[in-house]
Design a protein around this motif. Structure first.
Motif, PDB file in Angstrom:
ATOM      1  N   VAL A 187       0.859  -1.186   0.000  1.00  0.00           N
ATOM      2  CA  VAL A 187       0.000   0.000   0.000  1.00  0.00           C
ATOM      3  C   VAL A 187       0.892   1.231   0.000  1.00  0.00           C
ATOM      4  N   ILE A 188       1.093   1.799  -1.171  1.00  0.00           N
ATOM      5  CA  ILE A 188       1.989   2.951  -1.262  1.00  0.00           C
ATOM      6  C   ILE A 188       1.277   4.265  -0.999  1.00  0.00           C
ATOM      7  N   GLY A 189      -0.070   4.239  -0.985  1.00  0.00           N
ATOM      8  CA  GLY A 189      -0.777   5.497  -0.751  1.00  0.00           C
ATOM      9  C   GLY A 189      -2.277   5.329  -0.816  1.00  0.00           C
ATOM     10  N   MET A 196     -14.309  23.924  -4.316  1.00  0.00           N
ATOM     11  CA  MET A 196     -15.235  23.136  -3.502  1.00  0.00           C
ATOM     12  C   MET A 196     -14.687  21.730  -3.208  1.00  0.00           C
ATOM     13  N   THR A 197     -13.699  21.298  -3.973  1.00  0.00           N
ATOM     14  CA  THR A 197     -13.131  19.966  -3.747  1.00  0.00           C
ATOM     15  C   THR A 197     -12.100  19.942  -2.620  1.00  0.00           C
ATOM     16  N   ARG A 198     -11.685  21.105  -2.165  1.00  0.00           N
ATOM     17  CA  ARG A 198     -10.573  21.159  -1.209  1.00  0.00           C
ATOM     18  C   ARG A 198     -10.794  20.307   0.046  1.00  0.00           C
ATOM     19  N   PRO A 199     -11.976  20.340   0.683  1.00  0.00           N
ATOM     20  CA  PRO A 199     -12.143  19.514   1.889  1.00  0.00           C
ATOM     21  C   PRO A 199     -11.947  18.020   1.636  1.00  0.00           C
ATOM     22  N   VAL A 200     -12.313  17.551   0.449  1.00  0.00           N
ATOM     23  CA  VAL A 200     -12.140  16.137   0.120  1.00  0.00           C
ATOM     24  C   VAL A 200     -10.660  15.789   0.045  1.00  0.00           C
ATOM     25  N   PHE A 201      -9.893  16.610  -0.665  1.00  0.00           N
ATOM     26  CA  PHE A 201      -8.459  16.341  -0.805  1.00  0.00           C
ATOM     27  C   PHE A 201      -7.732  16.505   0.529  1.00  0.00           C
ATOM     28  N   ARG A 202      -8.147  17.474   1.305  1.00  0.00           N
ATOM     29  CA  ARG A 202      -7.502  17.692   2.604  1.00  0.00           C
ATOM     30  C   ARG A 202      -7.747  16.495   3.521  1.00  0.00           C
ATOM     31  N   LYS A 203      -8.968  15.978   3.497  1.00  0.00           N
ATOM     32  CA  LYS A 203      -9.292  14.817   4.329  1.00  0.00           C
ATOM     33  C   LYS A 203      -8.467  13.609   3.927  1.00  0.00           C
ATOM     34  N   LEU A 204      -8.276  13.392   2.624  1.00  0.00           N
ATOM     35  CA  LEU A 204      -7.465  12.256   2.191  1.00  0.00           C
ATOM     36  C   LEU A 204      -6.029  12.418   2.666  1.00  0.00           C
ATOM     37  N   ARG A 205      -5.510  13.627   2.596  1.00  0.00           N
ATOM     38  CA  ARG A 205      -4.149  13.866   3.080  1.00  0.00           C
ATOM     39  C   ARG A 205      -4.047  13.556   4.577  1.00  0.00           C
ATOM     40  N   GLU A 206      -5.042  13.955   5.349  1.00  0.00           N
ATOM     41  CA  GLU A 206      -5.027  13.688   6.783  1.00  0.00           C
ATOM     42  C   GLU A 206      -5.077  12.185   7.067  1.00  0.00           C
ATOM     43  N   ILE A 247      -2.126   6.954   8.543  1.00  0.00           N
ATOM     44  CA  ILE A 247      -1.606   5.624   8.213  1.00  0.00           C
ATOM     45  C   ILE A 247      -0.084   5.649   8.156  1.00  0.00           C
ATOM     46  N   GLN A 248       0.458   6.672   7.537  1.00  0.00           N
ATOM     47  CA  GLN A 248       1.914   6.797   7.392  1.00  0.00           C
ATOM     48  C   GLN A 248       2.596   6.803   8.753  1.00  0.00           C
ATOM     49  N   ASP A 249       2.000   7.482   9.706  1.00  0.00           N
ATOM     50  CA  ASP A 249       2.593   7.594  11.039  1.00  0.00           C
ATOM     51  C   ASP A 249       2.656   6.258  11.774  1.00  0.00           C
ATOM     52  N   LEU A 250       1.869   5.280  11.336  1.00  0.00           N
ATOM     53  CA  LEU A 250       1.891   3.968  11.970  1.00  0.00           C
ATOM     54  C   LEU A 250       3.107   3.148  11.561  1.00  0.00           C
ATOM     55  N   LYS A 251       3.768   3.556  10.475  1.00  0.00           N
ATOM     56  CA  LYS A 251       4.988   2.893   9.985  1.00  0.00           C
ATOM     57  C   LYS A 251       4.767   1.392   9.787  1.00  0.00           C
ATOM     58  N   LEU A 252       3.710   1.074   9.061  1.00  0.00           N
ATOM     59  CA  LEU A 252       3.399  -0.320   8.767  1.00  0.00           C
ATOM     60  C   LEU A 252       4.280  -0.805   7.619  1.00  0.00           C
ATOM     61  N   GLU A 253       4.865  -1.959   7.780  1.00  0.00           N
ATOM     62  CA  GLU A 253       5.790  -2.461   6.758  1.00  0.00           C
ATOM     63  C   GLU A 253       5.104  -2.657   5.414  1.00  0.00           C
ATOM     64  N   HIS A 254       3.872  -3.146   5.437  1.00  0.00           N
ATOM     65  CA  HIS A 254       3.170  -3.424   4.179  1.00  0.00           C
ATOM     66  C   HIS A 254       2.452  -2.202   3.620  1.00  0.00           C
ATOM     67  N   ALA A 255       2.435  -1.121   4.389  1.00  0.00           N
ATOM     68  CA  ALA A 255       1.679   0.065   3.984  1.00  0.00           C
ATOM     69  C   ALA A 255       2.430   1.350   4.331  1.00  0.00           C
ATOM     70  N   PRO A 256       3.532   1.639   3.611  1.00  0.00           N
ATOM     71  CA  PRO A 256       4.258   2.891   3.886  1.00  0.00           C
ATOM     72  C   PRO A 256       3.414   4.123   3.629  1.00  0.00           C
ATOM     73  N   CYS A 257       2.491   4.030   2.677  1.00  0.00           N
ATOM     74  CA  CYS A 257       1.456   5.045   2.461  1.00  0.00           C
ATOM     75  C   CYS A 257       2.037   6.461   2.347  1.00  0.00           C
ATOM     76  N   THR A 258       2.978   6.626   1.452  1.00  0.00           N
ATOM     77  CA  THR A 258       3.621   7.929   1.269  1.00  0.00           C
ATOM     78  C   THR A 258       2.984   8.760   0.162  1.00  0.00           C
ATOM     79  N   GLU A 259       2.129   8.150  -0.665  1.00  0.00           N
ATOM     80  CA  GLU A 259       1.641   8.821  -1.869  1.00  0.00           C
ATOM     81  C   GLU A 259       0.162   9.196  -1.768  1.00  0.00           C
TER      82      GLU A 259
END
Length: 225
Positions: free
Chosen positions: A153-155, A168-178, A183-195
């Motif tokens: 899971v790269i992102g 009007m799309t900004r809240p959607v994109f901001r929520k995905l970034r959050e 997920i990224q902060d969990l440092k999961l080996e299978h899910a670096p989730c950087t993208e």
């Protein structure tokens, strides 16, 4: 306008958007979505130096890959039926629409070597017409994916609703970034989730301002035929 002229305009807009939020424009990769154009136009796109090619229909995806597979990096960006996944696996390097365990199982079973770089699709807007995991189910779903050793899971990916005013799309994109940061902060080996795969022809500037690392451009870049 030619594809090259459109690309130059888009690159300038990306640079401007990145400057606004103190980002490096090199962080943003353009996926040329060739769903509505011919193989000839796909070739012209590659000739402009673009290497990331996106398709969201299996039949067109195979046709383009067979014609140009050595020239591009291939992204399947549409909803993928589990029964058709075998046609894409081992050809496409990226899957942007992982949203259920049955699809993960099929990828894991059929991938012959390495791992498939996957984005988990999240239905941030909650629209019934949109595919994707509900935000509240995202972490349990990603934890479940740990059992599939050929999935990375790269992102995260989302599709925002279409608005005449892209702001009007900004809240959607901001929520995905959050969500990505959580997920990224969990440092999961299978899910670096950087993208972050978000932003299309009508709203990519807002997506870039909110952190997109891959934007998916069809009509704004390659046009329609």
């Amino acid at each position: 306008m030619t594809i090259k002229q459109r690309l130059e305009l888009i690159q300038a807009e990306i640079k401007h958007a990145c400057n606004k939020v103190d980002r490096d424009a090199s962080e943003v990769k353009i996926i040329a979505v060739t769903k509505y154009v011919s193989s000839e136009t796909t070739k012209a796109t590659l000739d402009c130096g673009l290497i990331h090619i996106g398709e969201n229909r299996v039949e067109g995806a195979i046709e383009k890959w067979e014609a140009f597979n050595e020239r591009g990096i291939w992204h399947f960006i549409g909803s993928l039926q589990t029964r058709k996944a075998k046609k894409i696996i081992n050809k496409y390097e990226y899957l942007h629409s992982l949203d259920r365990l049955s699809l993960a199982e099929e990828v894991d079973k059929r991938l012959e070597q390495g791992v498939m770089k996957c984005f988990v699709q999240v239905n941030v807007s909650g629209e019934e017409s949109k595919a994707g995991v509900d935000p509240e189910d995202l972490l349990p779903f990603i934890n479940e994916l740990a059992q599939y050793k050929k999935i990375q899971v790269i992102g995260l990916m989302t599709m925002a609703p279409f608005y005449e005013d892209p702001e009007m799309t900004r809240p959607v994109f901001r929520k995905l970034r959050e969500l990505r940061t959580e997920i990224q902060d969990l440092k999961l080996e299978h899910a670096p989730c950087t993208e972050l795969s978000m932003g299309m022809s009508n709203d990519y500037i807002v997506a870039v301002e909110e952190g997109a690392t891959f934007i998916r451009l069809g009509s704004a870049l390659v046009g329609r035929e």
